[in-house]
Design an enzyme around this catalytic site. Sequence first.
Site, PDB file in Angstrom:
ATOM      1  N   ALA A   1       0.831  -1.206   0.000  1.00  0.00           N
ATOM      2  CA  ALA A   1       0.000   0.000   0.000  1.00  0.00           C
ATOM      3  C   ALA A   1       0.868   1.261   0.000  1.00  0.00           C
ATOM      4  O   ALA A   1       0.561   2.232  -0.693  1.00  0.00           O
ATOM      5  CB  ALA A   1      -0.923  -0.006   1.218  1.00  0.00           C
ATOM      6  N   HIS A   2       1.951   1.244   0.748  1.00  0.00           N
ATOM      7  CA  HIS A   2       2.835   2.420   0.775  1.00  0.00           C
ATOM      8  C   HIS A   2       3.520   2.632  -0.570  1.00  0.00           C
ATOM      9  O   HIS A   2       3.646   3.755  -1.043  1.00  0.00           O
ATOM     10  CB  HIS A   2       3.861   2.297   1.904  1.00  0.00           C
ATOM     11  N   LYS A   3       3.957   1.536  -1.159  1.00  0.00           N
ATOM     12  CA  LYS A   3       4.598   1.632  -2.471  1.00  0.00           C
ATOM     13  C   LYS A   3       3.607   2.247  -3.467  1.00  0.00           C
ATOM     14  O   LYS A   3       3.950   3.159  -4.225  1.00  0.00           O
ATOM     15  CB  LYS A   3       5.009   0.223  -2.918  1.00  0.00           C
TER      16      LYS A   3
END
Lengths: 301, 192
Positions: free
Chosen positions: B35-37
């Site tokens: 999700a952060h990527k």
Amino acid sequence: MRKILQETFLEMIRRAATDLPPDVEGAIRRASKAEERGSTAAGALGILLENVAMARAESRPMCQDTGTNTWWIHHPVDVTAGTVKAAVLWATRRAVRLGYLRPNAVDSVTGENSGDNTGVGQPVIHLEQRARAGMAVDVLLKGGGCENVSGQAALPDFSIGAGRDLDGVRKAVLKIVDFAQGRGCAPGVIGVCVGGDRVTGYELAKQQLLRPLTDRSPDRVLARLERTLLKESNELEIGPMGFGGKTTILAVKAVKAHRLPASFFVTVSYSCWSLRRAHVRIARGKPTFSDTSFLLKAGGR
Amino acid sequence: MKHIDIPVDEKTIRGLGVGDEVALHGVIVLARDAAHKLMIEKRPDFIRPHLTGGVIYHCGPIMLEKKGVWSVVSAGPTTSIREEPYEGTVIAEYGVRAVIGKGGMGPKTLAALKQQGAVYLHAVGGAAVYLAGFVRSVPGVYMLDELGIPEAFWLFEVDGFPAIVTMDARGRSLHVKVDRASSRAFDALIGK
Ligand code: SF4
């Protein structure tokens, strides 16, 4: 036999995931009393104990990361390796559907989750055939956070003045514990292998996590190393979750393996406080569960 | 224990300090590695309304679905430091006010917390059943098919979710403090 194996393995996963062995829970309880009352460290340990009680009562996984599942299985000649493996895979898939395991197997190239916690090299299954009748099985569920802070050193390590001797081993282990800080969900338990090659080092270090926390190595030198490392690790005062405090490590379990003259590896398998394992013996088609391993003799292999 | 309603304003967050215990009320967003990527590479808008003045939780839960309704089985924090390359940018891009995780984060995030007015909250690692007990409902999920259960953007409505401020908006970090002290102890133990 197939049905018995499937059901027994499933029950092992359920027990390991949802209940903490009494020796580990006891160590956390003692630690919570040793921390200063009202401190963040004591509070964290109190929450851990509450979490364990809830998980046990509701049969839910104590931690959402149900980890790499590693099996050690000794099976008799008349039960084939194929039968045993198939039963492990069946139990794994079923455990995911029942919510005992998280689907934890991700394709390292495509990033795709297999959805049932199985894949290349997952779960890990060590099989050994034995001449006797009956089976003995251990399973360990080890999460990613603490696997990430496990480590291996090649001695000498001049940066910390660690030579190729036991004092060098001591320094190398402390360096790994210090580097881990709270990231492996301290307080942890560490399995230490002195020697071996890069592979056996990790394998034996991890296997030490099956030992009861209360035992000690039958080898006097290693028993002393275990005591020293426990005391000195806790002098780092990293504390539960890295909040600072008296308890960084709950127990140290050391083992040794022969090495090549050219290599001197020291390997630390770091387990979080959530040291999840289950042990069983199957004789005449009947499983007997136990809090201690039938395979791993006290103090080692 | 300080009661925090989500969404939360900057002033409330700047008033928090290392060591403060908080209880969170409202909807939090689960986001971990994938999700952060994604948030860095694609800057998706679907998550924006939930993150403005909102809270990110580093967690890959165990979830069960019955008749189209999701329930939380276990949901403790995952190690936060893996998001260190991304988090500062995510906080600035989306106006995030708090990040919950475990193990603490590094200098880049600490600087972003100070600049943007946000805090890092530590939940007790591994206390996944206990923490799941503070989740009242699961109002939604994004990218479930693409990312899988542990990596999807789950929305959790929480009521009193407990955590401790270990990095505040004044540039202080408990993790730096503990690390420094343990390094000194380590040096003494190895005779440095
Ligand atoms: S390190 Fe252990 S307790 Fe912590 S999140 Fe991972 S599996 Fe859970």
